[in-house]
Design an enzyme around this catalytic site. Structure first.
Site, short mmCIF file in Angstrom:
data_model
loop_
_atom_site.label_atom_id
_atom_site.label_comp_id
_atom_site.label_asym_id
_atom_site.label_seq_id
_atom_site.Cartn_x
_atom_site.Cartn_y
_atom_site.Cartn_z
N LYS A 1 -27.79 -28.06 -14.15
CA LYS A 1 -26.61 -27.30 -14.60
C LYS A 1 -25.64 -26.99 -13.47
O LYS A 1 -24.44 -26.89 -13.69
CB LYS A 1 -27.05 -26.00 -15.28
CG LYS A 1 -27.72 -26.22 -16.64
CD LYS A 1 -28.04 -24.91 -17.33
CE LYS A 1 -28.75 -25.15 -18.65
NZ LYS A 1 -28.97 -23.92 -19.42
N ASN B 1 -23.35 -26.44 -18.86
CA ASN B 1 -24.39 -27.01 -19.74
C ASN B 1 -23.81 -27.96 -20.78
O ASN B 1 -24.53 -28.42 -21.66
CB ASN B 1 -25.20 -25.89 -20.41
CG ASN B 1 -24.45 -25.31 -21.59
OD1 ASN B 1 -23.22 -25.27 -21.59
ND2 ASN B 1 -25.18 -24.86 -22.59
N ASP C 1 -23.85 -21.51 -22.99
CA ASP C 1 -24.96 -20.54 -23.04
C ASP C 1 -24.43 -19.12 -23.29
O ASP C 1 -24.96 -18.38 -24.11
CB ASP C 1 -25.78 -20.58 -21.74
CG ASP C 1 -26.65 -21.82 -21.65
OD1 ASP C 1 -27.02 -22.38 -22.70
OD2 ASP C 1 -26.96 -22.24 -20.51
N GLY D 1 -31.88 -15.37 -13.53
CA GLY D 1 -31.70 -16.81 -13.35
C GLY D 1 -30.36 -17.25 -13.93
O GLY D 1 -29.45 -16.44 -14.16
N GLY D 2 -30.24 -18.55 -14.19
CA GLY D 2 -28.98 -19.11 -14.67
C GLY D 2 -28.55 -18.54 -16.02
O GLY D 2 -27.35 -18.28 -16.24
N ASN E 1 -34.94 -7.74 -12.07
CA ASN E 1 -35.62 -9.02 -11.84
C ASN E 1 -36.84 -8.84 -10.96
O ASN E 1 -36.95 -7.86 -10.23
CB ASN E 1 -34.65 -10.02 -11.20
CG ASN E 1 -35.10 -11.45 -11.36
OD1 ASN E 1 -35.59 -11.83 -12.43
ND2 ASN E 1 -34.96 -12.27 -10.33
N1 LIG Z 1 -31.76 -19.80 -26.31
C1 LIG Z 1 -30.89 -20.52 -25.61
O1 LIG Z 1 -29.86 -20.99 -26.13
C2 LIG Z 1 -31.15 -20.75 -24.14
C3 LIG Z 1 -30.16 -21.30 -23.33
C4 LIG Z 1 -30.44 -21.50 -21.97
C5 LIG Z 1 -31.70 -21.16 -21.47
N2 LIG Z 1 -32.65 -20.64 -22.30
C6 LIG Z 1 -33.98 -20.25 -21.81
O2 LIG Z 1 -33.81 -19.20 -20.86
C7 LIG Z 1 -34.97 -19.14 -20.02
C8 LIG Z 1 -34.50 -18.92 -18.58
O3 LIG Z 1 -33.77 -20.05 -18.15
P1 LIG Z 1 -32.98 -20.04 -16.77
O4 LIG Z 1 -32.15 -21.27 -16.78
O5 LIG Z 1 -32.31 -18.74 -16.58
O6 LIG Z 1 -34.17 -20.20 -15.72
P2 LIG Z 1 -34.19 -19.82 -14.17
O7 LIG Z 1 -32.83 -19.91 -13.59
O8 LIG Z 1 -35.31 -20.61 -13.59
O9 LIG Z 1 -34.62 -18.25 -14.16
C9 LIG Z 1 -35.87 -17.84 -14.64
C10 LIG Z 1 -35.90 -16.32 -14.70
O10 LIG Z 1 -37.16 -15.94 -15.29
C11 LIG Z 1 -37.82 -15.06 -14.38
N3 LIG Z 1 -39.27 -15.24 -14.52
C12 LIG Z 1 -39.95 -16.41 -14.60
N4 LIG Z 1 -41.26 -16.16 -14.75
C13 LIG Z 1 -41.39 -14.81 -14.74
C14 LIG Z 1 -42.51 -13.94 -14.85
N5 LIG Z 1 -43.73 -14.40 -15.01
N6 LIG Z 1 -42.29 -12.61 -14.82
C15 LIG Z 1 -41.02 -12.11 -14.68
N7 LIG Z 1 -39.94 -12.89 -14.56
C16 LIG Z 1 -40.12 -14.22 -14.59
C17 LIG Z 1 -37.32 -15.45 -13.00
O11 LIG Z 1 -37.57 -14.40 -12.11
P3 LIG Z 1 -37.59 -14.66 -10.51
O12 LIG Z 1 -36.17 -14.85 -10.10
O13 LIG Z 1 -38.19 -13.43 -9.97
O14 LIG Z 1 -38.44 -15.88 -10.31
C18 LIG Z 1 -35.83 -15.65 -13.33
O15 LIG Z 1 -35.17 -14.41 -13.45
C19 LIG Z 1 -35.72 -20.47 -20.25
O16 LIG Z 1 -36.85 -20.20 -21.07
C20 LIG Z 1 -34.71 -21.33 -21.00
O17 LIG Z 1 -35.33 -22.27 -21.85
C21 LIG Z 1 -32.38 -20.41 -23.62
#
Ligand SMILES: NC(=O)c1ccc[n+]([C@@H]2O[C@H](COP(=O)([O-])OP(=O)(O)OC[C@H]3O[C@@H](n4cnc5c(N)ncnc54)[C@H](OP(=O)(O)O)[C@@H]3O)[C@@H](O)[C@H]2O)c1
Length: 294
Positions: free
Chosen positions: A73, A94, A109, A134-135, A155
């Site tokens: 992304k 995205n 998003d 995160g993103g 976070n």
């Molecule tokens: N519904 C939709 O339309 C949509 C759209 C986009 C994304 N998503 C979903 O959104 C989710 C996040 O995506 P992203 O792109 O933001 O990922 P990302 O940039 O990798 O960020 C992940 C986030 O989750 C946190 N995290 C991961 N494991 C954790 C745990 N065990 N305990 C606490 N915090 C934890 C990370 O914390 P740290 O920084 O501390 O590691 C970070 O804040 C994914 O599941 C993705 O599939 C959904």
């Protein structure tokens, strides 16, 4: 039903691209929408390793649209001709639309999240507690900010929360303090917690949701500390119909927005951009739900 041979040499090609990407659910909803409107479009799910090559292929083969998934992304931006204001603020893209050879980047998003939230609440001056930095949290923060919400970002890695907070002028903190906030109107899980049935993680969110593989650690691990009564909850996790987060929210009578609802709204933006037609969201939603785990 299509009334012509399909696919054919004029079929317009769209795809979700990412790595890993074999489990993408987006083809279910987009292809259902195309078929319903009798459109000569097809949507694939491609697992790719090199974003530069994928963008080159888009230009060479005249592919019409891409949905960009992790981890491309941010990296995709430098290969595009233009990006919209949201992509520039969020620094993540995205959606790529091939407008007669000019590649334009968007971010849907934040649109998906904000559309579902605004169907339930006027966000002006409302307190939104975001878990995750995160993103996706970044994209949602952008959308909330332009709707004048008051935002707190918590976070596990506090530095990451601080970075977004400084950029978007919000409050921030440690996810282990998540039980301390007693005044929010909207609670958002913008972490990936909930995609797996267990988390090798000792943070308070994972303990609240009974997902941690570690023994109890905090003074209180009662999820009532986090889930107040009768608020709004958005869970971005879309891989399952029901997550531990949405189940706990349900027990406290929250108005719940599931990740797949957000996914359809962000997909509807892409559908309309690619086709110029109003997205048949009900058709897309029901087809997507069939492809999800419980
Ligand atoms: N519904 C939709 O339309 C949509 C759209 C986009 C994304 N998503 C979903 O959104 C989710 C996040 O995506 P992203 O792109 O933001 O990922 P990302 O940039 O990798 O960020 C992940 C986030 O989750 C946190 N995290 C991961 N494991 C954790 C745990 N065990 N305990 C606490 N915090 C934890 C990370 O914390 P740290 O920084 O501390 O590691 C970070 O804040 C994914 O599941 C993705 O599939 C959904």
């Amino acid at each position: 039903m299509r009334t012509y041979q399909f696919p054919n040499p004029n079929t317009k090609i769209c795809a979700s691209i990412g790595f890993p990407n074999k489990m993408t659910k987006s083809p279910f909803m987009h292809n259902a929408g195309f078929a319903y409107l009798n459109l000569n479009y097809i949507y694939h799910g491609w697992e790719i390793e090199n974003i530069k090559d994928a963008i080159h292929a888009m230009r060479s083969f005249n592919f019409l649209g891409y949905s960009i998934s992790m981890p491309f992304k941010e990296a995709v931006i430098k290969y595009l001709d233009h990006t919209d204001e949201a992509v520039q603020a969020i620094k993540a893209c995205n959606t790529v639309f091939n407008d007669n050879g000019v590649l334009i980047g968007f971010n849907s998003d934040w649109i998906g999240a904000l559309t579902t939230l605004k169907q339930r609440i006027d966000l002006h001056n409302k307190h939104v507690l975001i878990l995750g930095a995160g993103g996706t949290a970044r994209a949602i923060t952008y959308g909330l900010k332009i709707n004048n919400a008051n935002i707190t970002i918590l976070n596990r890695n506090v530095e990451r929360a601080k970075k977004i907070a400084e950029e978007f002028d919000t409050q921030y903190g440690d996810i282990n303090d998540s039980g301390k906030f007693k005044d929010y109107d909207v609670l958002i899980n913008a972490t990936s917690v909930g995609t797996k049935s267990k988390e090798d993680c000792d943070c308070r969110l994972c303990h609240f949701l009974q997902l941690s593989t570690y023994p109890p650690k905090y003074e209180s691990e009662d999820s009532n500390e986090l889930f107040l009564e009768n608020r709004i909850a958005l869970d971005v996790v879309f891989q399952r119909n029901n997550t531990e987060f949405t189940q706990k929210a349900q027990e406290k009578n929250f108005n719940i927005i599931h990740g797949h609802e957000m996914l359809v709204e962000q997909g509807a933006f892409q559908f309309e951009l690619f086709t110029g037609q109003k997205a048949p969201k009900d058709v897309m939603y029901s087809q997507l739900k069939k492809g999800l785990d419980n």
